[in-house]
Design an enzyme around this catalytic site. Structure first.
Site, PDB file in Angstrom:
ATOM      1  N   GLY A 195      -4.067  20.904-161.415  1.00 38.00           N
ATOM      2  CA  GLY A 195      -2.614  20.522-160.971  1.00 38.00           C
ATOM      3  C   GLY A 195      -1.524  20.382-161.994  1.00 38.00           C
ATOM      4  O   GLY A 195      -0.506  20.597-162.149  1.00 38.00           O
TER       5      GLY A 195
ATOM      6  N   ASP B   3     -14.277  15.595-157.604  1.00 40.01           N
ATOM      7  CA  ASP B   3     -13.613  16.167-158.573  1.00 40.01           C
ATOM      8  C   ASP B   3     -13.686  15.664-159.964  1.00 40.01           C
ATOM      9  O   ASP B   3     -13.046  16.266-160.929  1.00 40.01           O
ATOM     10  CB  ASP B   3     -12.235  16.666-158.172  1.00 40.01           C
ATOM     11  CG  ASP B   3     -11.436  15.309-157.574  1.00 40.01           C
ATOM     12  OD1 ASP B   3     -12.002  14.663-156.943  1.00 40.01           O
ATOM     13  OD2 ASP B   3     -10.385  15.363-158.301  1.00 40.01           O
ATOM     14  N   ASN B   4     -14.082  14.469-160.044  1.00 43.03           N
ATOM     15  CA  ASN B   4     -13.737  13.865-161.478  1.00 43.03           C
ATOM     16  C   ASN B   4     -15.299  13.548-162.062  1.00 43.03           C
ATOM     17  O   ASN B   4     -15.437  12.612-162.804  1.00 43.03           O
ATOM     18  CB  ASN B   4     -13.266  12.273-161.200  1.00 43.03           C
ATOM     19  CG  ASN B   4     -11.545  12.429-160.842  1.00 43.03           C
ATOM     20  OD1 ASN B   4     -11.068  13.689-161.250  1.00 43.03           O
ATOM     21  ND2 ASN B   4     -11.150  11.413-160.551  1.00 43.03           N
TER      22      ASN B   4
ATOM     23  N   GLY C 245      -7.513  21.307-157.667  1.00 46.09           N
ATOM     24  CA  GLY C 245      -7.515  22.387-158.819  1.00 46.09           C
ATOM     25  C   GLY C 245      -6.691  21.848-159.920  1.00 46.09           C
ATOM     26  O   GLY C 245      -6.125  20.586-159.894  1.00 46.09           O
TER      27      GLY C 245
ATOM     28  N   ASP D 262       4.351  16.854-160.267  1.00 48.24           N
ATOM     29  CA  ASP D 262       5.250  17.248-160.984  1.00 48.24           C
ATOM     30  C   ASP D 262       4.638  18.023-162.500  1.00 48.24           C
ATOM     31  O   ASP D 262       5.458  18.436-163.145  1.00 48.24           O
ATOM     32  CB  ASP D 262       6.374  16.382-161.513  1.00 48.24           C
ATOM     33  CG  ASP D 262       5.498  15.138-162.429  1.00 48.24           C
ATOM     34  OD1 ASP D 262       4.176  15.103-162.739  1.00 48.24           O
ATOM     35  OD2 ASP D 262       6.248  13.859-162.508  1.00 48.24           O
TER      36      ASP D 262
HETATM   37  P1  AMP Z   1      -6.760  12.865-160.457  1.00 45.32           P
HETATM   38  O1  AMP Z   1      -6.492  11.646-159.474  1.00 45.32           O
HETATM   39  O2  AMP Z   1      -5.878  12.624-161.665  1.00 45.32           O
HETATM   40  O3  AMP Z   1      -8.209  13.030-160.486  1.00 45.32           O
HETATM   41  O4  AMP Z   1      -6.167  14.118-159.696  1.00 45.32           O
HETATM   42  C1  AMP Z   1      -6.535  14.672-158.555  1.00 45.32           C
HETATM   43  C2  AMP Z   1      -5.852  15.862-158.285  1.00 45.32           C
HETATM   44  O5  AMP Z   1      -4.436  15.891-158.337  1.00 45.32           O
HETATM   45  C3  AMP Z   1      -6.170  17.031-159.467  1.00 45.32           C
HETATM   46  O6  AMP Z   1      -6.155  18.538-158.692  1.00 45.32           O
HETATM   47  C4  AMP Z   1      -4.947  17.149-160.228  1.00 45.32           C
HETATM   48  O7  AMP Z   1      -4.767  18.154-161.043  1.00 45.32           O
HETATM   49  C5  AMP Z   1      -3.722  16.624-159.313  1.00 45.32           C
HETATM   50  N1  AMP Z   1      -2.573  16.004-159.924  1.00 45.32           N
HETATM   51  C6  AMP Z   1      -2.746  14.584-160.413  1.00 45.32           C
HETATM   52  N2  AMP Z   1      -1.606  14.202-161.003  1.00 45.32           N
HETATM   53  C7  AMP Z   1      -0.784  15.313-160.937  1.00 45.32           C
HETATM   54  C8  AMP Z   1       0.664  15.605-161.156  1.00 45.32           C
HETATM   55  N3  AMP Z   1       1.471  14.553-161.811  1.00 45.32           N
HETATM   56  N4  AMP Z   1       0.965  16.878-161.049  1.00 45.32           N
HETATM   57  C9  AMP Z   1       0.349  17.808-160.501  1.00 45.32           C
HETATM   58  N5  AMP Z   1      -1.000  17.457-160.125  1.00 45.32           N
HETATM   59  C10 AMP Z   1      -1.320  16.147-160.380  1.00 45.32           C
HETATM   60 MG    MG Z   2      -9.283  14.704-161.440  1.00 47.86          MG
END
Ligand code: AMP
Ligand code: MG
Length: 488
Positions: free
Chosen positions: A91, A252-253, A89, A123
């Site tokens: 995050g 999710d991307n 979700g 974070d």
């Molecule tokens: P990503 O790899 O950036 O596509 O992120 C995958 C998941 O991890 C998504 O649900 C993001 O919202 C969450 N996410 C990535 N980095 C962070 C962060 N620093 N803090 C909280 N959630 C994160």
């Molecule tokens: Mg993502």
């Protein structure tokens, strides 16, 4: 429109509790506007003069909300590296709301805005480095004619954020027609919330397939899948043609409308290297450059599976079979333009494949080669091309050029017309990794001039910009294969 005139709607947030969690951003203590993107201001109908409005620092860091904004952490799930993850979700990002401009609806999404119920161990922050990378990538792909999310502004801070080392936090306002991902549909399917799934399909269709308005859920779901397949094929064809590797093609991307979405450890090819892996955490090369078309289909299968709640398997299979021919057609069209061919011939695929094999084998810079090919003329020695190809491969180059000459002759290609067309299909400037790194290091020292310069080049990558020749250069050996951390 002035900043103070902006009024957001919040149709997505109003869909209901199942769709996410309303939550306020966590602002920075000392936000500082680092850049507002004039091109995106224009897109949104915001006056150019507003780029310097001091209110951006507050608006771009969540300290102040746009009128009408109802910040929402969107809920979704998805397959990461082939494994289903139910806990995803937003995050660290929030959907602020939707802005109407010129008949288009643009969503504003604040990335780096603090913790949400979906932050898991994170974070909730984003660092300046990754924020600049996302900002630049959106402009780079847009400049190359590939659908993508973009960003309105970057706000920096003095807030320490721990990654491999301590960095500083930053936020960007991402702008896209939608932030709905394949993973949104997977969430409702895997949690058996079929009424919410139906609502999401209807919502997406109302925005992007208005002609499907009166169809039933099954027909809408099928129309949506066909649409997403077509858009995804076009997007990936664009990536393969310009040498872009996304790096983290998790479901999710993946945007439901085929926008390039969620930039992490992406990379543009320097040398033509089909097996290039830009994400150093991708040990098996699942998301290597040459794997992208196949991964896109894998992801579309995952989406189709989520839609199987409404659509018969046979129909899903029919839809999925459309992907490969659409991708091949879209890629062939882009490569024909790169080669300066005005018409299509059966042998073009082989002509193109032979050249790519030569470039791969000779470790030739992909972008520089095609740009130089635009100036090639059959009657002159190919000196500029030879400069880019190792002497060991000159014979192969000459052999390929013989075939190319014959092909050009068959369509009576006029070298001046071709030159002009090819300069509009083969960029001079791409977002090379070593350049992105330089821009980031300068920004981390407080020097934003390189950021301004590269943005202007990426926004018009086919123009000559003779005063910025060094930005078109291939990297030094040490600048190839810089390790890109997936931390962001
Ligand atoms: P990503 O790899 O950036 O596509 O992120 C995958 C998941 O991890 C998504 O649900 C993001 O919202 C969450 N996410 C990535 N980095 C962070 C962060 N620093 N803090 C909280 N959630 C994160
Ligand atoms: Mg993502």
């Amino acid at each position: 429109m002035k900043l103070s005139d902006i009024s957001l709607s919040h149709h997505y947030a109003d869909l209901g509790d199942a769709f996410g969690t309303p939550i306020a951003p966590t602002p920075f203590a000392h936000p500082q506007l680092l850049h507002a993107n004039p091109a995106v201001l224009r897109l949104l109908g915001i006056d150019a003069g507003e780029a310097a409005n001091p209110a951006w620092a507050q608006l771009g860091s969540g300290a102040r909300l746009f009128t009408g904004s109802k910040p929402l952490a969107m809920k979704y799930t998805g397959h990461q590296f082939g494994v289903y993850n139910p806990d995803l979700g937003d995050g660290r990002a929030l959907l602020l709301g939707e802005l109407e401009s010129d008949g288009e609806t643009w969503e504003l999404h604040l990335k780096g805005a603090g913790k949400t119920p979906y932050s898991r161990f994170g974070d909730g922050r984003a660092v300046l480095r990754s924020t600049i990378r996302e900002y630049l990538a959106g402009e780079a792909l847009h400049g190359l004619g590939i659908p993508t999310t973009r960003a309105l502004c970057i706000v920096g801070s003095d807030e320490p954020v721990t990654r491999e080392k301590i960095e500083t936090g930053a936020m960007l306002i991402r702008v896209a027609r939608t932030h709905i991902r394949f993973g949104h549909f997977e969430y409702f399917f895997y949690t058996h919330q079929l009424e919410a799934l139906r609502k999401l399909i209807a919502f997406t269709c109302a925005r992007f397939l208005p002609e499907s308005k009166d169809l039933d859920a099954a027909a809408q779901a099928e129309a949506l899948l066909r649409f997403t397949i077509r858009k995804t094929a076009q997007m990936v064809a664009g990536w393969q043609a310009v040498g872009f590797a996304h790096g983290v093609m998790n479901t999710d991307n993946m945007s439901i409308i085929g926008d390039t979405f969620d930039y992490g450890p992406y990379g543009f090819l320097d040398d033509y290297e089909p097996e290039f892996i830009c994400n150093h955490s991708d040990h098996t090369g699942r998301y290597a450059f040459e794997q992208q078309p196949g991964v896109a289909l894998w992801n579309l299968n995952a989406l189709a599976h989520a839609l199987s709640a409404f659509v018969e398997t046979e129909a899903l299979r029919d839809c999925l079979e459309e992907f490969q021919p659409q991708l091949i057609d879209a890629y062939a069209e882009r490569m024909r333009a790169k080669l300066g061919l005005a018409t299509g011939e059966d042998g073009d695929r082989k002509l193109c494949a032979d050249l790519l094999a030569l470039l791969a084998d000779g470790h030739v810079d992909y972008t520089l080669f095609f740009r130089a090919l635009a100036h090639y003329r059959s009657e002159r020695p190919p000196a500029a091309l030879r400069e880019l190809v190792p002497a060991s491969h000159w014979e192969a180059l000459d052999h390929w050029l013989d075939h190319y000459d014959q092909r050009l002759a068959r369509e009576n290609s006029d070298s001046r017309v071709r030159n002009r067309a090819m300069l509009g299909a083969n960029p001079k400037f791409i977002l090379r990794n070593y350049l992105a790194q330089r821009v980031i290091e300068a920004a981390e020292r407080g020097d934003y001039q390189p950021l301004h310069t590269i943005l202007a080049l990426l926004q018009a990558p086919y123009d000559e910009h003779p005063e910025h020749e060094p930005w078109a250069a291939a990297p030094p050996e040490s600048g190839k294969h810089l390790p890109i951390s997936c931390s962001s």
